[in-house]
Design a protein around this motif. Structure first.
Motif, PDB file in Angstrom:
ATOM      1  N   UNK A   1       4.616   0.520  -3.748  1.00  0.00           N
ATOM      2  CA  UNK A   1       5.983   0.590  -4.185  1.00  0.00           C
ATOM      3  C   UNK A   1       6.868   0.917  -3.040  1.00  0.00           C
ATOM      4  N   UNK A   2       6.699   2.048  -2.410  1.00  0.00           N
ATOM      5  CA  UNK A   2       7.594   2.357  -1.331  1.00  0.00           C
ATOM      6  C   UNK A   2       7.478   1.288  -0.110  1.00  0.00           C
ATOM      7  N   UNK A   3       6.451   0.880   0.103  1.00  0.00           N
ATOM      8  CA  UNK A   3       6.478   0.088   1.391  1.00  0.00           C
ATOM      9  C   UNK A   3       6.970  -0.999   0.894  1.00  0.00           C
ATOM     10  N   UNK A   4       7.050  -1.652  -0.273  1.00  0.00           N
ATOM     11  CA  UNK A   4       7.847  -2.660  -0.597  1.00  0.00           C
ATOM     12  C   UNK A   4       9.470  -2.859  -0.478  1.00  0.00           C
ATOM     13  N   UNK A   5       9.730  -1.285  -0.403  1.00  0.00           N
ATOM     14  CA  UNK A   5      11.302  -1.157  -0.157  1.00  0.00           C
ATOM     15  C   UNK A   5      11.530  -0.807   1.542  1.00  0.00           C
ATOM     16  N   UNK A   6      10.440  -1.029   2.124  1.00  0.00           N
ATOM     17  CA  UNK A   6      10.918  -0.845   3.806  1.00  0.00           C
ATOM     18  C   UNK A   6      11.270  -2.326   4.255  1.00  0.00           C
ATOM     19  N   UNK A   7      11.630  -2.399   5.554  1.00  0.00           N
ATOM     20  CA  UNK A   7      12.324  -3.344   6.132  1.00  0.00           C
ATOM     21  C   UNK A   7      11.419  -4.919   5.924  1.00  0.00           C
ATOM     22  N   UNK A   8      11.991  -5.807   5.417  1.00  0.00           N
ATOM     23  CA  UNK A   8      11.269  -7.053   5.410  1.00  0.00           C
ATOM     24  C   UNK A   8      10.559  -7.561   6.658  1.00  0.00           C
ATOM     25  N   UNK A   9      11.144  -6.942   7.673  1.00  0.00           N
ATOM     26  CA  UNK A   9      10.628  -7.521   8.953  1.00  0.00           C
ATOM     27  C   UNK A   9       9.272  -6.967   9.358  1.00  0.00           C
TER      28      UNK A   9
ATOM     29  N   UNK B   1      -4.513   1.791  11.300  1.00  0.00           N
ATOM     30  CA  UNK B   1      -5.245   1.528  10.020  1.00  0.00           C
ATOM     31  C   UNK B   1      -4.285   1.495   8.555  1.00  0.00           C
ATOM     32  N   UNK B   2      -4.033   2.647   8.412  1.00  0.00           N
ATOM     33  CA  UNK B   2      -3.047   2.710   7.200  1.00  0.00           C
ATOM     34  C   UNK B   2      -2.038   1.629   7.120  1.00  0.00           C
ATOM     35  N   UNK B   3      -1.410   1.403   8.271  1.00  0.00           N
ATOM     36  CA  UNK B   3      -0.348   0.351   8.339  1.00  0.00           C
ATOM     37  C   UNK B   3      -1.005  -1.162   8.152  1.00  0.00           C
ATOM     38  N   UNK B   4      -2.169  -1.354   8.739  1.00  0.00           N
ATOM     39  CA  UNK B   4      -2.660  -2.740   8.409  1.00  0.00           C
ATOM     40  C   UNK B   4      -2.966  -2.790   6.924  1.00  0.00           C
TER      41      UNK B   4
ATOM     42  N   UNK C   1      10.366  -2.993  13.721  1.00  0.00           N
ATOM     43  CA  UNK C   1      10.026  -2.293  12.491  1.00  0.00           C
ATOM     44  C   UNK C   1       8.962  -1.591  12.616  1.00  0.00           C
ATOM     45  N   UNK C   2       7.825  -2.268  13.024  1.00  0.00           N
ATOM     46  CA  UNK C   2       6.336  -1.879  13.248  1.00  0.00           C
ATOM     47  C   UNK C   2       6.507  -0.401  13.948  1.00  0.00           C
ATOM     48  N   UNK C   3       7.138  -0.545  15.359  1.00  0.00           N
ATOM     49  CA  UNK C   3       7.099   0.562  16.142  1.00  0.00           C
ATOM     50  C   UNK C   3       7.782   1.704  15.306  1.00  0.00           C
ATOM     51  N   UNK C   4       8.741   1.683  14.535  1.00  0.00           N
ATOM     52  CA  UNK C   4       9.674   2.599  14.001  1.00  0.00           C
ATOM     53  C   UNK C   4       8.603   3.249  12.813  1.00  0.00           C
ATOM     54  N   UNK C   5       7.791   2.633  12.220  1.00  0.00           N
ATOM     55  CA  UNK C   5       7.008   3.038  11.224  1.00  0.00           C
ATOM     56  C   UNK C   5       6.056   3.751  11.953  1.00  0.00           C
ATOM     57  N   UNK C   6       5.243   3.330  13.005  1.00  0.00           N
ATOM     58  CA  UNK C   6       4.407   4.123  13.686  1.00  0.00           C
ATOM     59  C   UNK C   6       4.777   5.358  14.419  1.00  0.00           C
ATOM     60  N   UNK C   7       5.886   5.248  15.088  1.00  0.00           N
ATOM     61  CA  UNK C   7       6.317   6.476  15.668  1.00  0.00           C
ATOM     62  C   UNK C   7       6.839   7.562  14.782  1.00  0.00           C
TER      63      UNK C   7
ATOM     64  N   UNK D   1       5.561   6.836   9.264  1.00  0.00           N
ATOM     65  CA  UNK D   1       6.117   6.933   7.868  1.00  0.00           C
ATOM     66  C   UNK D   1       5.311   6.878   6.606  1.00  0.00           C
ATOM     67  N   UNK D   2       5.575   7.805   5.784  1.00  0.00           N
ATOM     68  CA  UNK D   2       4.427   7.983   4.593  1.00  0.00           C
ATOM     69  C   UNK D   2       4.583   6.724   3.469  1.00  0.00           C
ATOM     70  N   UNK D   3       5.420   5.949   3.826  1.00  0.00           N
ATOM     71  CA  UNK D   3       5.520   4.653   2.737  1.00  0.00           C
ATOM     72  C   UNK D   3       4.210   3.802   2.810  1.00  0.00           C
ATOM     73  N   UNK D   4       3.509   4.114   3.807  1.00  0.00           N
ATOM     74  CA  UNK D   4       2.214   3.082   3.725  1.00  0.00           C
ATOM     75  C   UNK D   4       1.263   3.852   2.860  1.00  0.00           C
TER      76      UNK D   4
END
Length: 336
Positions: free
Chosen positions: A122-130, A156-159, A106-112, A115-118
């Motif tokens: 509210x958007x990040x809360x809808x991403x994969x629970x993993x 950094x934004x993901x953290x 899940x983290x690798x997919x977000x980074x690759x 993903x603007x959900x970061x």
């Protein structure tokens, strides 16, 4: 002649059912449950703030804030009912065990995808629970595999997004627990619990399930078998927190057990002695990531710790549960 178990239950003293549980329900709620979620909300807020000030994975301040907030979650995580379970909050806080490695994927997919959900809580809360919670943040802070993935700006934004999500979840749980508390202390028409006995069973289930999870999962997963130990399955091994989680859980469950057994001093003493032995064994092991499961001598000490927790479970079931006239029933580990 052996008396069938069902008949034995019928022979329990009437006081097991007629006893006024109100003082214990109030005590557990006001001094065990609510303070734990208040502490979690405070430390999670500090974690989110710290991540905004310094998002470097190796930052001592960020790692310290992470450790404090994770400590508070572990100390409350046995209370998996009511607001803790609403909206999959418990899984969003700690998606573990991750038997299929969904968190790094899940983290690798977000980074690759960057993903603007970061950018939106509210958007990040809808991403994969993993990809949410303490175990996702652990990988971002402690796993070298993520040190070079994508851009430093996005990492950094993901953290920061993960920390903010933990904060939002903790704040919601704390607020909702304050609203939920009267339902636990005043069972009846306006509560999920029809009686004091049902409310007590919920608390006893939290004790029983907490002990089960620590013995069978926190210790059982890395122990594996003697011929095939699984050290890489230890909880939070990357941040050297595996054994710490066992100790923190035992300390929290010891407090809950003492409050549930308050009216029965002999049982309270047996439980406290059992917890004292288990905590002493945990504190005597110098193996924070439980890597010693692969070494026969170290493994023996970890197995002894696991057995001491199983002994507490036996006392809780045969002494406390029977005296209170309740059982653990189904728990959140049972699945469907």
């Amino acid at each position: 002649m052996r008396i069938p178990a069902l008949i034995t239950v019928l022979f329990l003293p009437l006081t097991a059912y007629a006893q006024d549980r109100a003082p214990i329900l109030m005590d557990v709620t006001e001094t065990h449950i609510l303070p734990r979620f208040a502490d979690l909300a405070e430390s999670a807020s500090a974690l989110a703030t710290t991540s905004q000030q310094d998002c470097a994975p190796a930052s001592p301040n960020l790692r310290a804030a992470y450790g404090t907030a994770f400590d508070d979650w572990i100390s409350a995580s046995h209370l998996r009912f009511g607001p803790t379970e609403a909206e999959d909050r418990a899984f969003a806080m700690a998606f573990w065990p991750d038997t299929k490695g969904f968190t790094p994927k899940a983290l690798s997919q977000l980074i690759a995808a960057e993903d603007l959900a970061v950018q939106e809580p509210e958007a990040y809360a809808e991403t994969s629970v993993a990809g949410r919670g303490f175990f996702a943040l652990e990988q971002m802070l402690y796993d070298p595999a993520f040190a070079e993935q994508g851009s430093s700006e996005y990492r950094c934004a993901l953290i920061q997004a993960i920390a903010a999500d933990i904060d939002a979840n903790a704040t919601a749980m704390s607020a909702d627990w304050r609203v939920y508390a009267p339902k636990l202390t005043q069972p009846g028409e306006n509560s999920p619990y029809r009686s004091q006995n049902e409310a007590m069973q919920e608390l006893f289930k939290a004790l029983s399930t907490g002990l089960e999870f620590t013995a069978d999962t926190r210790l059982g997963r890395p122990l594996g078998t003697f011929d095939r130990p699984r050290p890489n399955r230890a909880e939070a091994r990357r941040s050297d927190r595996s054994l710490r989680h066992v100790e923190l859980s035992l300390i929290a469950l010891r407090d809950l057990a003492a409050r549930l057994s308050f009216d029965h001093p002999d049982i309270a003493a047996d439980l406290d002695a059992g917890f004292a032995r288990a905590i002493e064994r945990a504190q005597s092991i110098d193996d924070p990531a439980l890597a010693g499961v692969a070494d026969p001598q170290s493994r023996f000490r970890i197995e002894a710790l696991q057995q001491s927790i199983s002994d507490i479970r036996t006392i809780a079931s045969t002494e406390l549960g029977q005296t209170l006239g309740i059982s653990a029933g189904f728990n959140s580990l049972d699945g469907d």
